[in-house]
Design a protein around this motif. Structure first.
Motif, PDB file in Angstrom:
ATOM      1  N   LEU A  38     -36.340  12.402  -2.178  1.00 35.83           N
ATOM      2  CA  LEU A  38     -35.292  12.303  -3.184  1.00 35.83           C
ATOM      3  C   LEU A  38     -35.938  12.419  -4.551  1.00 35.83           C
ATOM      4  O   LEU A  38     -36.878  11.679  -4.871  1.00 35.83           O
ATOM      5  CB  LEU A  38     -34.535  10.985  -3.056  1.00 35.83           C
ATOM      6  CG  LEU A  38     -33.467  10.964  -1.962  1.00 35.83           C
ATOM      7  CD1 LEU A  38     -32.921   9.558  -1.764  1.00 35.83           C
ATOM      8  CD2 LEU A  38     -32.330  11.916  -2.299  1.00 35.83           C
ATOM      9  N   VAL A  39     -35.452  13.354  -5.353  1.00 35.46           N
ATOM     10  CA  VAL A  39     -36.058  13.641  -6.645  1.00 35.46           C
ATOM     11  C   VAL A  39     -34.952  13.776  -7.680  1.00 35.46           C
ATOM     12  O   VAL A  39     -34.068  14.632  -7.544  1.00 35.46           O
ATOM     13  CB  VAL A  39     -36.895  14.942  -6.602  1.00 35.46           C
ATOM     14  CG1 VAL A  39     -37.595  15.160  -7.930  1.00 35.46           C
ATOM     15  CG2 VAL A  39     -37.906  14.900  -5.460  1.00 35.46           C
ATOM     16  N   ALA A  56     -35.835   5.548  -5.819  1.00 37.19           N
ATOM     17  CA  ALA A  56     -35.355   6.810  -5.258  1.00 37.19           C
ATOM     18  C   ALA A  56     -35.350   7.944  -6.267  1.00 37.19           C
ATOM     19  O   ALA A  56     -34.951   9.060  -5.930  1.00 37.19           O
ATOM     20  CB  ALA A  56     -33.956   6.626  -4.673  1.00 37.19           C
ATOM     21  N   GLY A  57     -35.816   7.694  -7.478  1.00 38.42           N
ATOM     22  CA  GLY A  57     -35.942   8.781  -8.446  1.00 38.42           C
ATOM     23  C   GLY A  57     -37.007   9.784  -8.051  1.00 38.42           C
ATOM     24  O   GLY A  57     -36.940  10.954  -8.421  1.00 38.42           O
ATOM     25  N   SER A  78     -24.142   3.907  -8.352  1.00 36.18           N
ATOM     26  CA  SER A  78     -25.395   4.228  -9.036  1.00 36.18           C
ATOM     27  C   SER A  78     -26.107   2.944  -9.448  1.00 36.18           C
ATOM     28  O   SER A  78     -25.456   1.972  -9.832  1.00 36.18           O
ATOM     29  CB  SER A  78     -25.145   5.081 -10.285  1.00 36.18           C
ATOM     30  OG  SER A  78     -24.755   6.397  -9.947  1.00 36.18           O
ATOM     31  N   TYR A  79     -27.413   2.971  -9.361  1.00 36.71           N
ATOM     32  CA  TYR A  79     -28.333   1.892  -9.725  1.00 36.71           C
ATOM     33  C   TYR A  79     -28.410   0.808  -8.647  1.00 36.71           C
ATOM     34  O   TYR A  79     -27.395   0.290  -8.194  1.00 36.71           O
ATOM     35  CB  TYR A  79     -28.004   1.280 -11.093  1.00 36.71           C
ATOM     36  CG  TYR A  79     -28.259   2.263 -12.201  1.00 36.71           C
ATOM     37  CD1 TYR A  79     -29.557   2.509 -12.646  1.00 36.71           C
ATOM     38  CD2 TYR A  79     -27.218   2.995 -12.772  1.00 36.71           C
ATOM     39  CE1 TYR A  79     -29.798   3.451 -13.639  1.00 36.71           C
ATOM     40  CE2 TYR A  79     -27.457   3.941 -13.754  1.00 36.71           C
ATOM     41  CZ  TYR A  79     -28.745   4.161 -14.191  1.00 36.71           C
ATOM     42  OH  TYR A  79     -28.990   5.104 -15.149  1.00 36.71           O
ATOM     43  N   LEU A  80     -29.639   0.519  -8.262  1.00 34.59           N
ATOM     44  CA  LEU A  80     -30.009  -0.478  -7.257  1.00 34.59           C
ATOM     45  C   LEU A  80     -29.632  -0.076  -5.834  1.00 34.59           C
ATOM     46  O   LEU A  80     -29.863  -0.844  -4.903  1.00 34.59           O
ATOM     47  CB  LEU A  80     -29.423  -1.864  -7.581  1.00 34.59           C
ATOM     48  CG  LEU A  80     -29.776  -2.469  -8.933  1.00 34.59           C
ATOM     49  CD1 LEU A  80     -29.275  -3.914  -9.010  1.00 34.59           C
ATOM     50  CD2 LEU A  80     -31.262  -2.415  -9.216  1.00 34.59           C
ATOM     51  N   GLU A  81     -29.071   1.103  -5.641  1.00 37.71           N
ATOM     52  CA  GLU A  81     -28.783   1.536  -4.276  1.00 37.71           C
ATOM     53  C   GLU A  81     -30.081   1.726  -3.489  1.00 37.71           C
ATOM     54  O   GLU A  81     -30.105   1.542  -2.271  1.00 37.71           O
ATOM     55  CB  GLU A  81     -27.945   2.816  -4.248  1.00 37.71           C
ATOM     56  CG  GLU A  81     -28.598   4.038  -4.843  1.00 37.71           C
ATOM     57  CD  GLU A  81     -28.598   4.049  -6.355  1.00 37.71           C
ATOM     58  OE1 GLU A  81     -29.701   3.908  -6.931  1.00 37.71           O
ATOM     59  OE2 GLU A  81     -27.524   4.202  -6.952  1.00 37.71           O
ATOM     60  N   ASP A  82     -31.175   2.056  -4.188  1.00 34.18           N
ATOM     61  CA  ASP A  82     -32.460   2.190  -3.506  1.00 34.18           C
ATOM     62  C   ASP A  82     -33.041   0.825  -3.148  1.00 34.18           C
ATOM     63  O   ASP A  82     -33.737   0.678  -2.139  1.00 34.18           O
ATOM     64  CB  ASP A  82     -33.454   3.001  -4.343  1.00 34.18           C
ATOM     65  CG  ASP A  82     -33.508   2.586  -5.806  1.00 34.18           C
ATOM     66  OD1 ASP A  82     -32.869   1.579  -6.186  1.00 34.18           O
ATOM     67  OD2 ASP A  82     -34.199   3.264  -6.589  1.00 34.18           O
ATOM     68  N   VAL A  83     -32.741  -0.191  -3.970  1.00 32.42           N
ATOM     69  CA  VAL A  83     -33.179  -1.556  -3.664  1.00 32.42           C
ATOM     70  C   VAL A  83     -32.446  -2.066  -2.423  1.00 32.42           C
ATOM     71  O   VAL A  83     -33.043  -2.662  -1.522  1.00 32.42           O
ATOM     72  CB  VAL A  83     -32.926  -2.487  -4.862  1.00 32.42           C
ATOM     73  CG1 VAL A  83     -33.277  -3.933  -4.503  1.00 32.42           C
ATOM     74  CG2 VAL A  83     -33.724  -2.023  -6.071  1.00 32.42           C
TER      75      VAL A  83
END
Length: 317
Positions: A84-85, A160-161, A182-187
């Motif tokens: 994921l980029v 995830a950036g 959006s935001y913290l979904e990767d956490v």
């Protein structure tokens, strides 16, 4: 077996950044097997004319990073791993070779060394940690790169950036939670992966990140999204006995938001979480019952108050 890897780039009006991002993907020493751009209803034509080597998945409207990431992972059906980029990220030429090499047995994700696009000596993220007050810490964020983050190791979760994920592991825990938008979904994903017994590695392969490439277009400031999603993650996963640290942090954030002139956005974010809280609370039992690793072992007992504990750096408090 050779690992097949797809690059997935969520895009929303990224005309300023996407050409540079794609050029870096194409310049990898270890080539990607597929490149997928998932477009969230861009109106700047950024998803047009990207080249025959790029598959474009069009969502028609902005459905958030989590949805875009999941649709990209779905599209990479013939790949074992997905990078994921963000569209405002430029990967170093050896990024994929190094992160793919770190995706060993039992590893679900590989975090990378994210630095500022215009100042590579300034750290952006070197892997995340979650505290028992609900705050996610980004290792090294805002500090000068003095070599302390050059050693590979294990971290709680990957930003995830610019991260590499084992596709089967992500699908096995249900993918990104699309309710977080959006935001913290990767956490949240990192927490579920860790509870399921997976590990997350850090490999200091460099990803240069502009930061905030499309954040200014969102309906509320970043701080509001962080406040909202922190509350939802805590409701879904944290044990009741951690209520003290959570309440302490929530109160501290309210005070800081008021002092910083961001109280309205903060309260708006919290209010937007209310409708989802019952569903999150209902999921607690199933999440904890299915855990292979206890949450106490996943979320370390790190300091959550005093000089060493602050607010979420993205939120500014």
């Amino acid at each position: 077996m050779t690992l097949r890897v797809a690059a997935v780039v969520p895009n929303w009006n990224g005309a300023r950044w996407l050409p540079g991002c794609l050029a870096a993907l194409r310049a990898q020493e270890r080539p990607f097997d597929a490149i997928v751009v998932v477009d969230n209803g861009s109106v700047d034509e950024s998803a047009d004319g990207l080249g025959a080597d790029v598959r474009v998945v069009r969502l028609g409207e902005n459905r958030g990073f989590a949805v875009a990431a999941n649709r990209g992972i779905d599209a990479a059906v013939d790949c074992d791993a997905v990078a994921l980029v963000n569209s405002d990220v430029v990967l170093a030429p050896d990024w994929l070779a190094r992160t793919a090499g770190a995706l060993g047995d039992g590893v679900a994700a590989v975090a990378s060394k994210m630095v500022a696009l215009d100042d590579p000596g300034l750290l952006d993220d070197t892997g995340d940690f979650l505290r028992r007050d609900g705050v996610c810490e980004q290792r090294g964020r805002g500090r000068r790169d003095d070599g302390r983050w050059d050693a590979p190791g294990e971290v709680f979760a990957a930003c995830a950036g610019a991260a590499l994920y084992r596709r089967a592991a992500v699908l096995g825990v249900g993918g990104f939670d699309e309710r977080l938008f959006s935001y913290l979904e990767d956490v949240d994903l990192g927490l579920r992966l860790r509870l399921a017994g997976w590990r997350v590695r850090y490999e200091p392969a460099v990803a240069r990140h502009a930061g905030g490439g499309s954040a200014h277009q969102l309906e509320r400031p970043v701080g509001g999204w962080v406040a909202r999603n922190t509350l939802l993650i805590v409701a879904k996963a944290f044990p009741a006995r951690w209520a003290g640290p959570v309440l302490y942090r929530q109160a501290a954030w309210l005070v800081a938001a008021a002092r910083g002139g961001a109280l309205r956005a903060h309260l708006s974010g919290l209010a937007s979480a209310l409708a989802l809280l019952p569903a999150m609370l209902r999921e607690r039992q199933a999440l904890r019952a299915g855990a292979v690793v206890p949450i106490e072992a996943v979320v370390d007992d790190r300091p959550w108050r005093g000089p060493r504990a602050g607010g979420h750096p993205r939120a500014g408090f």
